[in-house]
Design a protein around this motif. Structure first.
Motif, PDB file in Angstrom:
ATOM      1  N   ALA A   1       1.906  31.610   0.504  1.00  0.00           N
ATOM      2  CA  ALA A   1       1.098  31.212   1.622  1.00  0.00           C
ATOM      3  C   ALA A   1      -0.278  31.651   0.995  1.00  0.00           C
ATOM      4  N   SER A   2      -0.464  32.924   0.518  1.00  0.00           N
ATOM      5  CA  SER A   2      -1.729  33.270  -0.103  1.00  0.00           C
ATOM      6  C   SER A   2      -1.558  34.427  -1.020  1.00  0.00           C
ATOM      7  N   THR A   3      -1.946  34.192  -2.301  1.00  0.00           N
ATOM      8  CA  THR A   3      -1.833  35.066  -3.429  1.00  0.00           C
ATOM      9  C   THR A   3      -2.391  36.449  -2.982  1.00  0.00           C
ATOM     10  N   ASN A   4      -3.422  36.400  -2.298  1.00  0.00           N
ATOM     11  CA  ASN A   4      -4.211  37.890  -1.994  1.00  0.00           C
ATOM     12  C   ASN A   4      -2.943  38.585  -1.164  1.00  0.00           C
ATOM     13  N   ASP A   5      -2.097  37.703  -0.348  1.00  0.00           N
ATOM     14  CA  ASP A   5      -1.182  38.548   0.543  1.00  0.00           C
ATOM     15  C   ASP A   5       0.142  38.819  -0.661  1.00  0.00           C
TER      16      ASP A   5
ATOM     17  N   GLY B   1      -9.389  37.835  -5.035  1.00  0.00           N
ATOM     18  CA  GLY B   1      -8.797  36.546  -5.068  1.00  0.00           C
ATOM     19  C   GLY B   1      -9.800  35.592  -5.716  1.00  0.00           C
ATOM     20  N   VAL B   2      -9.276  34.539  -6.519  1.00  0.00           N
ATOM     21  CA  VAL B   2     -10.264  33.627  -7.103  1.00  0.00           C
ATOM     22  C   VAL B   2      -9.765  32.136  -6.804  1.00  0.00           C
ATOM     23  N   GLY B   3     -10.579  31.337  -6.560  1.00  0.00           N
ATOM     24  CA  GLY B   3     -10.083  30.017  -6.098  1.00  0.00           C
ATOM     25  C   GLY B   3     -11.092  29.042  -6.869  1.00  0.00           C
TER      26      GLY B   3
ATOM     27  N   LEU C   1      -7.255  26.445  -9.629  1.00  0.00           N
ATOM     28  CA  LEU C   1      -6.641  27.908  -9.915  1.00  0.00           C
ATOM     29  C   LEU C   1      -6.757  28.517  -8.614  1.00  0.00           C
ATOM     30  N   TRP C   2      -5.600  28.978  -8.050  1.00  0.00           N
ATOM     31  CA  TRP C   2      -5.673  29.902  -7.002  1.00  0.00           C
ATOM     32  C   TRP C   2      -4.791  31.307  -7.404  1.00  0.00           C
ATOM     33  N   PHE C   3      -5.525  32.302  -7.482  1.00  0.00           N
ATOM     34  CA  PHE C   3      -4.928  33.397  -7.969  1.00  0.00           C
ATOM     35  C   PHE C   3      -5.706  34.889  -7.599  1.00  0.00           C
ATOM     36  N   SER C   4      -4.950  35.925  -7.622  1.00  0.00           N
ATOM     37  CA  SER C   4      -5.402  37.054  -7.259  1.00  0.00           C
ATOM     38  C   SER C   4      -5.101  38.361  -8.148  1.00  0.00           C
ATOM     39  N   VAL C   5      -6.071  39.049  -8.372  1.00  0.00           N
ATOM     40  CA  VAL C   5      -5.767  40.415  -9.244  1.00  0.00           C
ATOM     41  C   VAL C   5      -5.920  41.601  -8.346  1.00  0.00           C
TER      42      VAL C   5
ATOM     43  N   ALA D   1     -16.087  26.802  -6.561  1.00  0.00           N
ATOM     44  CA  ALA D   1     -15.252  27.961  -6.519  1.00  0.00           C
ATOM     45  C   ALA D   1     -15.746  28.994  -5.783  1.00  0.00           C
ATOM     46  N   GLY D   2     -14.838  29.937  -5.097  1.00  0.00           N
ATOM     47  CA  GLY D   2     -14.907  31.025  -4.292  1.00  0.00           C
ATOM     48  C   GLY D   2     -14.395  32.246  -4.443  1.00  0.00           C
ATOM     49  N   ILE D   3     -14.722  33.467  -4.217  1.00  0.00           N
ATOM     50  CA  ILE D   3     -14.090  34.528  -4.675  1.00  0.00           C
ATOM     51  C   ILE D   3     -13.771  35.637  -3.084  1.00  0.00           C
ATOM     52  N   LEU D   4     -12.740  35.711  -2.929  1.00  0.00           N
ATOM     53  CA  LEU D   4     -12.637  36.654  -1.738  1.00  0.00           C
ATOM     54  C   LEU D   4     -11.993  38.074  -2.088  1.00  0.00           C
ATOM     55  N   ILE D   5     -12.825  39.164  -1.633  1.00  0.00           N
ATOM     56  CA  ILE D   5     -12.425  40.378  -2.092  1.00  0.00           C
ATOM     57  C   ILE D   5     -12.059  41.241  -0.831  1.00  0.00           C
TER      58      ILE D   5
ATOM     59  N   ALA E   1       0.243  26.037  -5.524  1.00  0.00           N
ATOM     60  CA  ALA E   1       0.012  25.788  -4.215  1.00  0.00           C
ATOM     61  C   ALA E   1      -0.207  26.705  -3.228  1.00  0.00           C
ATOM     62  N   GLN E   2      -1.131  26.833  -2.328  1.00  0.00           N
ATOM     63  CA  GLN E   2      -1.176  27.728  -1.276  1.00  0.00           C
ATOM     64  C   GLN E   2      -1.025  26.939   0.096  1.00  0.00           C
ATOM     65  N   THR E   3      -0.090  27.681   0.872  1.00  0.00           N
ATOM     66  CA  THR E   3       0.114  26.918   2.203  1.00  0.00           C
ATOM     67  C   THR E   3      -1.004  27.429   3.188  1.00  0.00           C
ATOM     68  N   ARG E   4      -1.365  28.677   3.051  1.00  0.00           N
ATOM     69  CA  ARG E   4      -2.618  29.320   4.012  1.00  0.00           C
ATOM     70  C   ARG E   4      -3.364  30.279   3.012  1.00  0.00           C
ATOM     71  N   GLY E   5      -3.981  29.370   2.149  1.00  0.00           N
ATOM     72  CA  GLY E   5      -5.180  30.035   1.364  1.00  0.00           C
ATOM     73  C   GLY E   5      -6.205  30.138   2.235  1.00  0.00           C
ATOM     74  N   ARG E   6      -7.032  31.618   2.027  1.00  0.00           N
ATOM     75  CA  ARG E   6      -8.080  31.750   3.083  1.00  0.00           C
ATOM     76  C   ARG E   6      -9.343  32.292   2.232  1.00  0.00           C
ATOM     77  N   GLY E   7     -10.434  31.866   2.880  1.00  0.00           N
ATOM     78  CA  GLY E   7     -11.667  32.040   2.205  1.00  0.00           C
ATOM     79  C   GLY E   7     -12.298  33.175   2.817  1.00  0.00           C
ATOM     80  N   ARG E   8     -13.677  33.363   2.665  1.00  0.00           N
ATOM     81  CA  ARG E   8     -14.443  34.588   3.341  1.00  0.00           C
ATOM     82  C   ARG E   8     -14.770  33.977   4.700  1.00  0.00           C
ATOM     83  N   LEU E   9     -14.964  35.246   5.710  1.00  0.00           N
ATOM     84  CA  LEU E   9     -15.477  34.746   6.927  1.00  0.00           C
ATOM     85  C   LEU E   9     -14.480  34.041   7.815  1.00  0.00           C
TER      86      LEU E   9
HETATM   87  C1  BTN Z   1     -14.273  31.698  -0.309  1.00  0.00           C
HETATM   88  O1  BTN Z   1     -15.564  31.153  -1.012  1.00  0.00           O
HETATM   89  O2  BTN Z   1     -14.610  31.762   0.886  1.00  0.00           O
HETATM   90  C2  BTN Z   1     -13.208  32.703  -1.000  1.00  0.00           C
HETATM   91  C3  BTN Z   1     -12.127  31.557  -1.418  1.00  0.00           C
HETATM   92  C4  BTN Z   1     -11.097  32.403  -2.051  1.00  0.00           C
HETATM   93  C5  BTN Z   1      -9.993  31.585  -2.215  1.00  0.00           C
HETATM   94  C6  BTN Z   1      -8.905  32.384  -3.333  1.00  0.00           C
HETATM   95  S1  BTN Z   1      -7.702  31.176  -3.690  1.00  0.00           S
HETATM   96  C7  BTN Z   1      -6.671  32.506  -4.444  1.00  0.00           C
HETATM   97  C8  BTN Z   1      -6.903  33.673  -3.167  1.00  0.00           C
HETATM   98  N1  BTN Z   1      -5.967  33.531  -2.308  1.00  0.00           N
HETATM   99  C9  BTN Z   1      -6.420  33.067  -1.007  1.00  0.00           C
HETATM  100  O3  BTN Z   1      -5.788  32.999   0.124  1.00  0.00           O
HETATM  101  N2  BTN Z   1      -7.602  33.289  -1.103  1.00  0.00           N
HETATM  102  C10 BTN Z   1      -8.128  33.388  -2.393  1.00  0.00           C
END
Ligand code: BTN
Length: 335
Positions: free
Chosen positions: A101-105, A218-220, A145-149, A199-203, A125-133
């Protein structure tokens, strides 16, 4: 470990891939490899067969041994580990999901289970990847590249903003080193090429008042997406490295480069060298020195983006002449 995650073995396959990668274009003796790893030649040959089944093109010569001809366009935990080597924090443990669903999860769950700092979870692949806001993040299979650290900095919660800055700077550096020109950072951590987001980053953070428990970074990175991979509403504002440069990029190689850059910049932060990282971020940032409008929750702040403070907050000189530190939100240029 969640079902569906392919955990790197950290053993024979990593050692074989590391040996093959140390000799680009050259052969590695099967006998020497077997002796070094303390296994039989037959065991090495069985692992090579298995690697071929996973998509690795490995030539074999009875006299010379093995040579890596080509690697698959897939993220393989053992191979990423082999290339990062030992002694790193970020990427000391790498797991790859075909889909989640989401690597952040996934990383959040690992964190709650006591996972070690530096574990990295990729998904093809992520089925429920999420971004900021609260936005969703398009994550089609095998294209990005969909990954989380998982990070566990021993800092105050307010200092976590530094991670936003360091992550944007590290990803930008790795993308530039892969030959992409004109990478810019839009505060706080969007990466743009020619004005479009690549690219985007979700902390996400769990903290108490006086300490961070853990951070999920999380980095996409949109690597090889085509225009049709984006919903129509995003087609004018988002792009991929492939669309921006006109050539497909080697995702696994970029994954290694991004993880190395994150490792280097996270180390600099731990060594108290945030100002150095912030100066590099500022050089890449198209927001500084401009008149901006920031949306911070329900509030709108207008002013000139002047720089970062020591915690990573954006310093804005408002219409009233006051300097206001801003830690999150969305920015647009004022007209
Ligand atoms: C943004 O710019 O809004 C942040 C996007 C972050 C996307 C990455 S993809 C890997 C990780 N898992 C998620 O669900 N989101 C981040």
């Amino acid at each position: 470990m969640n079902a569906g995650g392919q955990q790197a073995h950290g053993s024979t396959d990593v050692a074989i891939l590391a040996a093959l990668r140390r000799e680009p274009g050259g052969f590695v003796s099967g006998t020497e490899l077997a002796a070094r790893l303390g296994v039989t030649r037959a065991a090495i040959s069985a692992r090579v067969r298995e690697l071929r089944a996973r998509g690795y093109d490995i030539a074999a010569s009875p006299q010379l041994g093995y040579r890596l001809e080509a690697a698959p366009d897939r993220l393989v935990g053992d191979d990423l580990l082999a290339q990062l080597g030992s002694g790193v924090v970020i990427g000391r443990d790498i797991r790859v999901f075909q889909e989640t669903a989401s690597t952040n999860d996934v990383v959040e769950r690992l964190a709650r289970d006591g996972g070690r700092e530096g574990v990295v979870v990729f998904a093809e692949a992520q089925t429920r990847g999420r971004g900021r806001l609260g936005r969703s993040w398009v994550s089609p299979a095998g294209k990005g590249l969909w990954f989380s650290v998982l990070l566990r900095p021993r800092w105050l919660p307010g200092e976590a903003t530094r991670l936003t800055i360091m992550a944007a700077n590290a990803v930008a550096r790795a993308v530039e080193a892969a030959g992409v020109a004109g990478v810019e950072i839009k505060w706080p951590n969007d990466l743009l090429v020619r004005g479009r987001k690549v690219a985007g980053i979700l902390i996400e953070m769990q903290a108490e008042l006086d300490r961070i428990r853990h951070v999920v970074l999380g980095v996409g990175v949109d690597v090889n997406l085509e225009r049709c991979d984006y919903p129509p509403a995003l087609r004018d504002s988002a792009t991929s490295l492939k669309l921006a440069t006109g050539r497909a990029m080697d995702r696994p190689a970029l994954a290694v480069a991004v993880l190395r850059a994150l490792e280097a910049d996270y180390r600099r932060l731990r060594e108290g060298r945030f100002p150095e990282v912030a100066a590099e971020w500022a050089d890449r940032c198209d927001t500084l020195g401009r008149e901006v409008v920031l949306r911070v929750g329900e509030r709108e702040v207008r002013g000139r983006a002047e720089g970062l403070d020591e915690s990573g907050a954006l310093l804005v000189r408002t219409e009233h002449g006051r300097i206001e530190p801003i830690v999150g939100g969305e920015v647009r240029l004022a007209h």
